[in-house]
Design a protein around this motif. Structure first.
Motif, PDB file in Angstrom:
ATOM      1  N   LEU A   1       0.803  -1.225   0.000  1.00 61.84           N
ATOM      2  CA  LEU A   1       0.000   0.000   0.000  1.00 61.84           C
ATOM      3  C   LEU A   1       0.837   1.278   0.000  1.00 61.84           C
ATOM      4  CD1 LEU A   1      -3.042  -0.788   2.328  1.00 61.84           C
ATOM      5  CD2 LEU A   1      -2.920  -0.841  -0.157  1.00 61.84           C
ATOM      6  N   PRO A   2       1.888   1.378   0.842  1.00 64.11           N
ATOM      7  CA  PRO A   2       2.693   2.611   0.818  1.00 64.11           C
ATOM      8  C   PRO A   2       3.311   2.888  -0.555  1.00 64.11           C
ATOM      9  CG  PRO A   2       3.178   1.341   2.789  1.00 64.11           C
ATOM     10  CD  PRO A   2       2.341   0.467   1.910  1.00 64.11           C
ATOM     11  N   HIS A   3       3.685   1.824  -1.271  1.00 65.63           N
ATOM     12  CA  HIS A   3       4.274   1.997  -2.600  1.00 65.63           C
ATOM     13  C   HIS A   3       3.205   2.413  -3.618  1.00 65.63           C
ATOM     14  CE1 HIS A   3       8.149   0.099  -1.441  1.00 65.63           C
ATOM     15  NE2 HIS A   3       7.377  -0.572  -0.608  1.00 65.63           N
ATOM     16  N   MET A   4       1.967   1.921  -3.413  1.00 69.06           N
ATOM     17  CA  MET A   4       0.876   2.291  -4.323  1.00 69.06           C
ATOM     18  C   MET A   4       0.519   3.766  -4.191  1.00 69.06           C
ATOM     19  SD  MET A   4      -1.774  -0.894  -4.053  1.00 69.06           S
ATOM     20  CE  MET A   4      -1.201  -2.590  -4.050  1.00 69.06           C
ATOM     21  N   GLU A   5       0.645   4.311  -2.991  1.00 69.59           N
ATOM     22  CA  GLU A   5       0.287   5.716  -2.763  1.00 69.59           C
ATOM     23  C   GLU A   5       0.986   6.623  -3.758  1.00 69.59           C
ATOM     24  OE1 GLU A   5       0.588   7.259   1.225  1.00 69.59           O
ATOM     25  OE2 GLU A   5       0.077   5.315   2.082  1.00 69.59           O
ATOM     26  N   GLY A   6       2.303   6.473  -3.874  1.00 64.67           N
ATOM     27  CA  GLY A   6       3.058   7.318  -4.791  1.00 64.67           C
ATOM     28  C   GLY A   6       2.737   7.030  -6.240  1.00 64.67           C
ATOM     29  N   GLY A   7       2.625   5.740  -6.582  1.00 59.21           N
ATOM     30  CA  GLY A   7       2.374   5.361  -7.968  1.00 59.21           C
ATOM     31  C   GLY A   7       1.019   5.788  -8.479  1.00 59.21           C
ATOM     32  N   LEU A   8       0.042   5.894  -7.565  1.00 57.61           N
ATOM     33  CA  LEU A   8      -1.325   6.230  -7.968  1.00 57.61           C
ATOM     34  C   LEU A   8      -1.739   7.622  -7.505  1.00 57.61           C
ATOM     35  CD1 LEU A   8      -2.965   2.779  -7.144  1.00 57.61           C
ATOM     36  CD2 LEU A   8      -2.309   3.631  -9.402  1.00 57.61           C
ATOM     37  N   SER A   9      -0.800   8.366  -6.922  1.00 57.84           N
ATOM     38  CA  SER A   9      -1.068   9.728  -6.433  1.00 57.84           C
ATOM     39  C   SER A   9      -2.266   9.753  -5.485  1.00 57.84           C
ATOM     40  CB  SER A   9      -1.322  10.683  -7.617  1.00 57.84           C
ATOM     41  OG  SER A   9      -0.211  10.710  -8.483  1.00 57.84           O
ATOM     42  N   ALA A  10      -2.236   8.862  -4.488  1.00 58.34           N
ATOM     43  CA  ALA A  10      -3.339   8.744  -3.533  1.00 58.34           C
ATOM     44  C   ALA A  10      -2.847   9.065  -2.127  1.00 58.34           C
ATOM     45  CB  ALA A  10      -3.918   7.332  -3.570  1.00 58.34           C
TER      46      ALA A  10
ATOM     47  N   TRP B   1      -8.816   1.990   0.336  1.00 54.31           N
ATOM     48  CA  TRP B   1      -9.953   1.464  -0.421  1.00 54.31           C
ATOM     49  C   TRP B   1      -9.540   0.322  -1.344  1.00 54.31           C
ATOM     50  CZ3 TRP B   1     -14.889   2.100   0.558  1.00 54.31           C
ATOM     51  CH2 TRP B   1     -15.293   3.202   1.324  1.00 54.31           C
ATOM     52  N   VAL B   2      -8.246   0.191  -1.602  1.00 56.42           N
ATOM     53  CA  VAL B   2      -7.754  -0.953  -2.378  1.00 56.42           C
ATOM     54  C   VAL B   2      -8.041  -2.246  -1.619  1.00 56.42           C
ATOM     55  CG1 VAL B   2      -5.683  -2.076  -3.292  1.00 56.42           C
ATOM     56  CG2 VAL B   2      -5.989   0.386  -3.562  1.00 56.42           C
ATOM     57  N   LEU B   3      -7.919  -2.200  -0.294  1.00 60.12           N
ATOM     58  CA  LEU B   3      -8.237  -3.357   0.541  1.00 60.12           C
ATOM     59  C   LEU B   3      -9.737  -3.455   0.799  1.00 60.12           C
ATOM     60  CD1 LEU B   3      -5.396  -3.119   3.232  1.00 60.12           C
ATOM     61  CD2 LEU B   3      -5.381  -4.361   1.078  1.00 60.12           C
ATOM     62  N   THR B   4     -10.351  -2.311   1.143  1.00 63.49           N
ATOM     63  CA  THR B   4     -11.765  -2.308   1.517  1.00 63.49           C
ATOM     64  C   THR B   4     -12.655  -2.787   0.375  1.00 63.49           C
ATOM     65  OG1 THR B   4     -11.379  -0.461   3.027  1.00 63.49           O
ATOM     66  CG2 THR B   4     -13.644  -0.859   2.367  1.00 63.49           C
TER      67      THR B   4
ATOM     68  N   SER C   1      -4.673   4.680 -12.169  1.00 62.54           N
ATOM     69  CA  SER C   1      -5.293   5.629 -11.243  1.00 62.54           C
ATOM     70  C   SER C   1      -5.953   4.880 -10.095  1.00 62.54           C
ATOM     71  CB  SER C   1      -6.336   6.485 -11.962  1.00 62.54           C
ATOM     72  OG  SER C   1      -7.455   5.696 -12.333  1.00 62.54           O
ATOM     73  N   LEU C   2      -6.293   5.617  -9.060  1.00 56.01           N
ATOM     74  CA  LEU C   2      -6.939   5.017  -7.893  1.00 56.01           C
ATOM     75  C   LEU C   2      -8.301   4.433  -8.257  1.00 56.01           C
ATOM     76  CD1 LEU C   2      -6.753   4.591  -4.792  1.00 56.01           C
ATOM     77  CD2 LEU C   2      -7.976   6.754  -4.542  1.00 56.01           C
ATOM     78  N   VAL C   3      -9.059   5.155  -9.077  1.00 54.85           N
ATOM     79  CA  VAL C   3     -10.388   4.682  -9.475  1.00 54.85           C
ATOM     80  C   VAL C   3     -10.286   3.366 -10.229  1.00 54.85           C
ATOM     81  CG1 VAL C   3     -12.411   5.193 -10.897  1.00 54.85           C
ATOM     82  CG2 VAL C   3     -11.366   7.011  -9.530  1.00 54.85           C
ATOM     83  N   GLU C   4      -9.308   3.251 -11.108  1.00 55.47           N
ATOM     84  CA  GLU C   4      -9.141   2.028 -11.896  1.00 55.47           C
ATOM     85  C   GLU C   4      -8.817   0.834 -11.007  1.00 55.47           C
ATOM     86  OE1 GLU C   4      -6.264   2.551 -14.971  1.00 55.47           O
ATOM     87  OE2 GLU C   4      -7.359   4.183 -15.950  1.00 55.47           O
ATOM     88  N   ILE C   5      -7.905   0.997 -10.059  1.00 57.00           N
ATOM     89  CA  ILE C   5      -7.517  -0.150  -9.248  1.00 57.00           C
ATOM     90  C   ILE C   5      -8.622  -0.536  -8.267  1.00 57.00           C
ATOM     91  CG2 ILE C   5      -6.361   1.079  -7.333  1.00 57.00           C
ATOM     92  CD1 ILE C   5      -4.199  -1.124  -7.481  1.00 57.00           C
ATOM     93  N   ILE C   6      -9.389   0.442  -7.786  1.00 59.23           N
ATOM     94  CA  ILE C   6     -10.516   0.112  -6.897  1.00 59.23           C
ATOM     95  C   ILE C   6     -11.574  -0.669  -7.675  1.00 59.23           C
ATOM     96  CG2 ILE C   6     -12.467   1.092  -5.619  1.00 59.23           C
ATOM     97  CD1 ILE C   6     -10.590   3.304  -4.673  1.00 59.23           C
TER      98      ILE C   6
END
Length: 514
Positions: free
Chosen positions: A41-50, A57-60, A105-110
């Motif tokens: 998750l910490p690595h996704m934050e930077g990659g997805l600008s979240a 929400w990736v987990l939820t 993007s965050l929307v795409e991965i969710i």
């Protein structure tokens, strides 16, 4: 070729082995994804600008989708056939995994994680039903040992594998790793698995909708509660009321409907099944709550790396594998209930050891207590599953396995949410208690008694001392959580008296020749 009869289909040894490998690969793939993404998750934050709150929400999204989809498994398998549903689930899960990996993007991965959860929801209950159906009754314990290994090992190995993939490659490989597994599982099921007979059973849409809304709202309530300060948030009030109202409608509807309800009421009449689901709920709470506590304890308080923390907790999986192998052979010579009690006793002892953790313990302490817990949970899992389904009509296995899996999932969600909330609360309480003793009037806090790093007369010294107090307070809170889990495992033991041994009856299986 369709099986003659909907209950069971015992295959020849070669075909059974191929089917077992195929369905277990699908199962491991799904349960692995429940924990493998956590460390990335910490690595996704930077990659997805979240932000940190958004990336959760990736987990939820995955958890909520899987929870809503799980109860539907029994109806889907009965209506369209297990093989078709299995193939659709594996294919959908694999494609969704690719979509997660390529998300920009965050929307795409969710959205991709929602699809992963929906398609993956059927994999665990279907694999359990298949394992029971393709094996004669006398081999059910050994079949459940194999199935239990997959269900238990996945969440344990997930963080270590996720950490290694993220460190060695990047976070996208956490999802790409599913692709080869999914392809092999799909081909194995396509070639070797036989189709079950289907029925024209109608879907109780109102029952499914109300139960799905209740479960989805409950999962959101549990997952978002700590972040949103529980009932100090309007969001949490809405989710909790939605869950209560939807479940009330589902309960009244199920009890009063004259035609077939979404929840098969015959399941509630089997005492072993009801008791087994209750105990499995506790197993899910203890297993997943412990897995949620140990990695951050080791990484944040004892400075373990992600990989080292994974290696320190991995022996728990080894303990489970050993115990399940033994339990698969011991069920029969020994009463299932006695093995379950022994398992809970060992698991309780391991949690008692964890309640003695401190900041200066050796890695061997973590390894030994984890191994014992795995040993105990392994002894519980196989006889519990065998006893739960031993008195259930084989015709009800499709519905039964989905509810059984759902009980573990809800137990794990409640367990994780509870211990995390208690961790935060008890850390604050312990911190307040400890700082009361940090005063110039305390002889132990005098300048000449403290290291220079903790100089009370400088801002940097106060900040360093506060960080150490917080660290000590966190350790106290972790210990309190382990004590609660220890008590929980002891409390559930008397309820095992409700389980009764299965009456001897001929196996209803139908042999399918290949």
């Amino acid at each position: 070729m369709p099986a003659r009869g909907a209950a069971s289909m015992v295959l020849d040894a070669r075909t059974r082995a191929f089917v077992t490998v195929s369905v277990m690969l699908a199962t491991i793939m799904q349960v692995l994804d429940s924990t493998i993404a956590n460390v990335a998750l910490p690595h996704m934050e930077g990659g997805l600008s979240a932000t940190q709150d958004q990336i959760t929400w990736v987990l939820t999204s995955y958890i909520v989708a899987a929870a809503i989809g799980t109860p539907l498994t029994g109806w889907l398998a009965g209506r369209y056939g297990r093989k078709r549903v299995f193939l659709a689930s594996v294919a959908g899960f694999t494609v969704a995994s690719i979509a997660c990996g390529v998300s920009a993007s965050l929307v795409e991965i969710i959205g991709a994680r929602l699809l992963q959860g929906l398609f993956g929801a059927a994999l665990v209950p279907l694999s359990q039903a298949v394992m029971l159906d393709i094996n004669p009754r006398e081999k059910h314990a050994q079949a459940m040992a194999i199935w239990g290994m997959g269900v238990t090992i996945g969440p344990i190995l997930g963080p270590a594998l996720g950490g290694w993939l993220t460190d060695s490659y990047n976070w996208r490989w956490v999802f790409y790793v599913n692709v080869p597994i999914g392809i092999i599982a799909f081909l194995g099921i396509l070639v070797f698995m036989t189709e079950t007979t289907v029925s024209a059973r109608k879907l109780d849409l109102f029952g499914f909708a109300t139960l799905g809304i209740a479960i989805g709202a409950l999962q959101l309530f549990l997952d978002r509660g700590e972040v949103q300060d529980w009932f100090g948030s309007v969001e949490i009030w809405i989710e909790s009321l939605t869950a209560l109202i939807a479940f009330a409608f589902f309960l009244v509807h199920t009890l009063t409907i004259e035609t077939t309800s979404f929840f098969n009421r015959a399941l509630a009449l089997d005492r072993n099944f009801v008791t087994g689901c209750g105990v499995y709920f506790v197993v899910g709470a203890v297993l997943y709550a412990t897995r949620a506590l140990l990695p951050p304890l080791l990484q944040n308080l004892m400075q373990y790396s992600v990989v080292d923390a994974g290696l320190a907790t991995a022996p728990s999986g080894a303990g489970s594998m050993i115990a399940m192998t033994l339990a698969g052979r011991l069920v029969g010579p020994l009463k299932a209930r006695n093995l379950i009690v022994a398992g809970f006793a060992i698991a309780s002892f391991s949690l008692w050891q964890m309640a003695g953790y401190n900041l200066y313990m050796s890695e061997s302490t973590v390894i030994w207590s984890g191994f014992l817990q795995g040993l105990g949970l392994g002894l519980i899992s196989v006889p519990l599953t065998t006893a739960t389904f031993s008195t259930l009509d084989p015709q009800l296995r499709g519905d039964g396995t989905s509810i059984y899996s759902l009980s573990r999932n809800i137990g794990s969600s409640i367990g994780i949410s509870f211990v995390q909330t208690e961790l935060t609360r008890n850390t604050q309480i312990a911190h307040s208690s400890l700082v009361e003793h940090v005063s110039i009037y305390n002889p132990l806090a005098r300048t000449d008694a403290l290291p220079s790093l903790w100089d009370l007369h400088s801002a940097s010294g106060l900040a360093a001392l506060n960080a150490e107090v917080t660290r000590q307070a966190s350790m106290i809170a972790y210990v309190d959580d382990f004590k609660l889990l220890f008590i929980l495992t002891l409390v559930v033991i008397p309820f095992l008296a409700l389980m009764r041994p299965a009456a001897a009856r001929p196996d209803a299986s139908t042999v399918v020749e290949h």
